[in-house]
Design a protein around this motif. Structure first.
Motif, short mmCIF file in Angstrom:
data_model
loop_
_atom_site.label_atom_id
_atom_site.label_comp_id
_atom_site.label_asym_id
_atom_site.label_seq_id
_atom_site.Cartn_x
_atom_site.Cartn_y
_atom_site.Cartn_z
N ILE A 1 0.98 -1.19 0.09
CA ILE A 1 -0.10 0.02 0.19
C ILE A 1 0.97 1.26 -0.01
O ILE A 1 0.60 2.21 -0.82
N ILE A 2 1.87 1.29 0.90
CA ILE A 2 2.82 2.35 0.81
C ILE A 2 3.57 2.63 -0.38
O ILE A 2 3.56 3.78 -1.14
N ALA A 3 4.16 1.47 -1.10
CA ALA A 3 4.57 1.45 -2.48
C ALA A 3 3.87 2.10 -3.42
O ALA A 3 3.93 2.88 -4.36
N GLY A 4 2.41 1.64 -3.40
CA GLY A 4 1.41 2.21 -4.47
C GLY A 4 1.34 3.58 -4.14
O GLY A 4 0.92 4.39 -5.11
N GLY A 5 1.06 3.98 -3.09
CA GLY A 5 1.00 5.50 -2.65
C GLY A 5 1.92 6.26 -3.26
O GLY A 5 1.82 7.69 -3.65
N ALA A 6 3.09 5.64 -3.01
CA ALA A 6 4.51 6.72 -3.42
C ALA A 6 4.19 6.51 -5.20
O ALA A 6 4.72 7.55 -5.70
N VAL A 7 3.97 5.67 -5.63
CA VAL A 7 3.95 5.70 -7.22
C VAL A 7 2.88 6.71 -7.54
O VAL A 7 2.99 7.22 -8.54
N TYR A 8 1.75 6.60 -6.97
CA TYR A 8 0.56 7.54 -7.20
C TYR A 8 0.84 8.91 -7.23
O TYR A 8 0.76 9.75 -8.13
N PHE A 9 1.74 9.06 -6.18
CA PHE A 9 2.46 10.50 -5.75
C PHE A 9 3.25 11.02 -6.72
O PHE A 9 3.08 12.11 -7.38
N ALA A 10 4.19 10.00 -7.06
CA ALA A 10 5.32 10.57 -7.95
C ALA A 10 4.43 10.49 -9.42
O ALA A 10 4.84 11.49 -10.36
N LEU A 11 3.61 9.88 -10.03
CA LEU A 11 2.99 9.96 -11.16
C LEU A 11 1.87 11.39 -11.16
O LEU A 11 2.05 12.11 -12.21
N ARG A 12 1.04 11.56 -10.24
CA ARG A 12 0.26 12.77 -10.15
C ARG A 12 0.96 13.89 -9.77
O ARG A 12 0.53 15.00 -10.27
N SER A 13 1.69 14.04 -8.75
CA SER A 13 1.97 15.14 -8.19
C SER A 13 3.61 15.67 -8.94
O SER A 13 3.88 16.92 -8.94
N LEU A 14 4.33 14.73 -9.34
CA LEU A 14 5.64 15.26 -9.64
C LEU A 14 5.97 14.78 -11.32
O LEU A 14 6.86 14.86 -11.59
N HIS A 15 4.63 15.06 -11.77
CA HIS A 15 4.78 15.09 -13.34
C HIS A 15 5.37 16.28 -14.04
O HIS A 15 6.18 15.98 -15.01
N ASN A 16 5.63 17.44 -13.27
CA ASN A 16 6.54 18.40 -13.75
C ASN A 16 7.18 19.10 -12.57
O ASN A 16 6.39 20.19 -12.16
N PRO A 17 8.03 18.40 -11.90
CA PRO A 17 8.57 19.06 -10.66
C PRO A 17 9.18 20.33 -10.82
O PRO A 17 9.40 21.11 -9.83
N ARG A 18 9.72 20.84 -11.93
CA ARG A 18 10.51 22.07 -12.02
C ARG A 18 9.41 23.16 -11.89
O ARG A 18 9.76 24.30 -11.40
N SER A 19 8.30 23.20 -12.23
CA SER A 19 7.45 24.11 -12.39
C SER A 19 7.04 24.36 -10.77
O SER A 19 6.67 25.66 -10.61
#
Length: 76
Positions: free
Chosen positions: A42-60
């Motif tokens: 569950i933790i790994a799934g949440g980390a993947v979800y966060f990485a895909l949804r929130s960090l799609h453009n980390p520079r902005s």
């Protein structure tokens, strides 16, 4: 006192499992074991979800948020 050999009885695995499933402590052990194995998934799934949804453009986001807290002259 003479030693007597222990006679092993042959039982079925089904009967042993049925007996284990009727006892409360074993159900608790099995339940917590399942939770212990499910938690990292569950933790790994949440980390993947966060990485895909929130960090799609980390520079902005990161350059704007850093400029508020540092004394750099970069504008957002």
């Amino acid at each position: 006192m003479p030693l007597t050999p222990v006679v092993r009885e042959r039982g079925s695995v089904r009967a042993s499992l049925r007996t284990l499933l009727r006892t409360g402590p074993w159900l608790t052990v099995v339940g917590f074991s399942v939770l212990a194995f499910a938690r990292p998934g569950i933790i790994a799934g949440g980390a993947v979800y966060f990485a895909l949804r929130s960090l799609h453009n980390p520079r902005s986001r990161s350059s704007c948020s850093r400029s508020r807290f540092t004394r750099s002259s970069a504008r957002c």
